[in-house]
Scaffold this active site. Structure first.
Site, short mmCIF file in Angstrom:
data_model
loop_
_atom_site.label_atom_id
_atom_site.label_comp_id
_atom_site.label_asym_id
_atom_site.label_seq_id
_atom_site.Cartn_x
_atom_site.Cartn_y
_atom_site.Cartn_z
N VAL A 190 8.95 -8.38 -48.17
CA VAL A 190 7.68 -8.88 -47.61
C VAL A 190 7.98 -9.44 -46.18
CG1 VAL A 190 7.03 -9.48 -49.85
CG2 VAL A 190 8.46 -11.25 -48.75
N ASN A 207 3.78 -11.95 -54.78
CA ASN A 207 4.58 -12.66 -55.95
C ASN A 207 6.03 -12.95 -55.26
OD1 ASN A 207 5.50 -13.60 -58.94
ND2 ASN A 207 6.91 -11.95 -58.29
N SER A 255 3.70 -22.54 -57.04
CA SER A 255 4.72 -23.12 -57.89
C SER A 255 3.90 -24.55 -58.25
CB SER A 255 5.78 -23.27 -57.18
OG SER A 255 6.62 -24.26 -57.93
N TYR A 280 11.14 -25.97 -50.20
CA TYR A 280 10.68 -25.41 -51.02
C TYR A 280 9.04 -25.81 -51.40
CZ TYR A 280 9.99 -22.81 -55.52
OH TYR A 280 9.33 -21.88 -56.32
N ALA A 308 7.12 -27.63 -49.34
CA ALA A 308 6.41 -27.35 -48.21
C ALA A 308 6.10 -25.69 -48.03
CB ALA A 308 7.07 -27.72 -46.64
N LYS A 332 5.58 -23.68 -50.81
CA LYS A 332 4.57 -23.41 -51.80
C LYS A 332 3.37 -24.36 -51.54
CE LYS A 332 7.22 -20.76 -54.47
NZ LYS A 332 6.62 -19.28 -54.36
#
Length: 263
Positions: free
Chosen positions: A53, A79, A131, A144, A146, A148
């Site tokens: 990705v 995902n 999340s 993490y 920030a 999500k």
């Protein structure tokens, strides 16, 4: 009616559970993941494509494959992601760049690549795996959280932006569940990563259970898909009982500080 579904990060964890769940419904599934060849984990009734990705070239190849094979796409599931954790004065900028490039910009690239096709069709559903950390922001996980939170904001924005073309957008926000996500941990803050490892490996829900809830949310075109009671409690506590939320988060920050001083 059979749908055409592309899932990134679909060779393990939630992505694999979603691929199996879609295929069990009779949908056509294309799994994208990092391996050059088809991983053994990917079911035989699903197609496979190398898709990093972080690579626009890989995204362009995925778009070409979908056009040539299916002529269109019904569900794009962004995902793919990695786990990370770290206190602001411990986690490195390179770790920040890695998680943002994969967890946030990887989703942006997918949306940018396939939106023109979905607009042409006047239909489609973009499903972005965020999340619970994208909605409630505990200490020691700033990069993490920030990333999500960015996925949640992107999804809400695109939901309004793409609605005139008949395109739905959902953000999936699960709490911790049993998966192999902890294998992607590689930051400097080992204390925080040990905590994340325990939360993931000791979680009560499985990826298959989360996937089942996600599919129901997609069916209902839900903008935010919460997959468990803990997530719903945290989400609504923050929205409706903010002082209680602040108190719990403050206590968590104090606990983390004590650990830091003791280390």
């Amino acid at each position: 009616m059979s749908r055409r579904v592309l899932i990134t990060g679909g060779a393990s964890g939630l992505g694999l559970a979603l691929a199996k769940a879609f295929a069990a419904r009779g949908d056509q599934v294309l799994v994208g993941d990092l391996s050059e060849s088809r991983p053994d984990s990917v079911p035989g009734d699903t197609a496979y494509l190398r898709l990093d990705v972080r690579s626009q070239q890989d995204w362009d190849a995925a778009l070409a494959h979908v056009r040539e094979t299916w002529g269109g796409l019904d569900v794009l599931v962004n995902n793919a992601g990695v786990a990370t954790g770290g206190r602001i004065d411990v986690e490195s900028i390179s770790d920040w760049e890695r998680v943002l490039d994969i967890n946030l910009l990887g989703v942006v690239r997918g949306c940018q690549t396939f939106t023109p096709m979905l607009k042409e069709q006047l239909s489609g559903h973009i499903v972005n795996t965020a999340s619970l950390a994208g909605l409630v922001h505990g200490p020691g996980m700033s990069s993490y959280n920030a990333a999500k939170a960015g996925v949640v904001a992107l999804s809400e924005t695109l939901g309004f932006e793409l609605a005139p073309w008949g395109i739905h957008v959902s953000a999936v926000c699960p709490a911790f569940f049993r998966t192999n996500l902890h294998e992607s941990l590689q930051g400097k803050d080992t204390a925080m990563e040990e905590t994340a490892l325990k939360l993931i490996t000791k979680a009560t829900m499985s990826a298959d259970e989360v996937a089942e809830t996600v599919l129901k949310g997609i069916d209902r075109h839900k903008k935010v898909i919460l997959t468990d009671r803990l997530g719903r409690q945290a989400y609504w506590t923050k929205r409706l009982v903010r002082p209680a939320y602040d108190r719990v988060a403050t206590q968590a920050g104090q606990k983390l500080a004590r650990k830091s001083r003791d280390a």
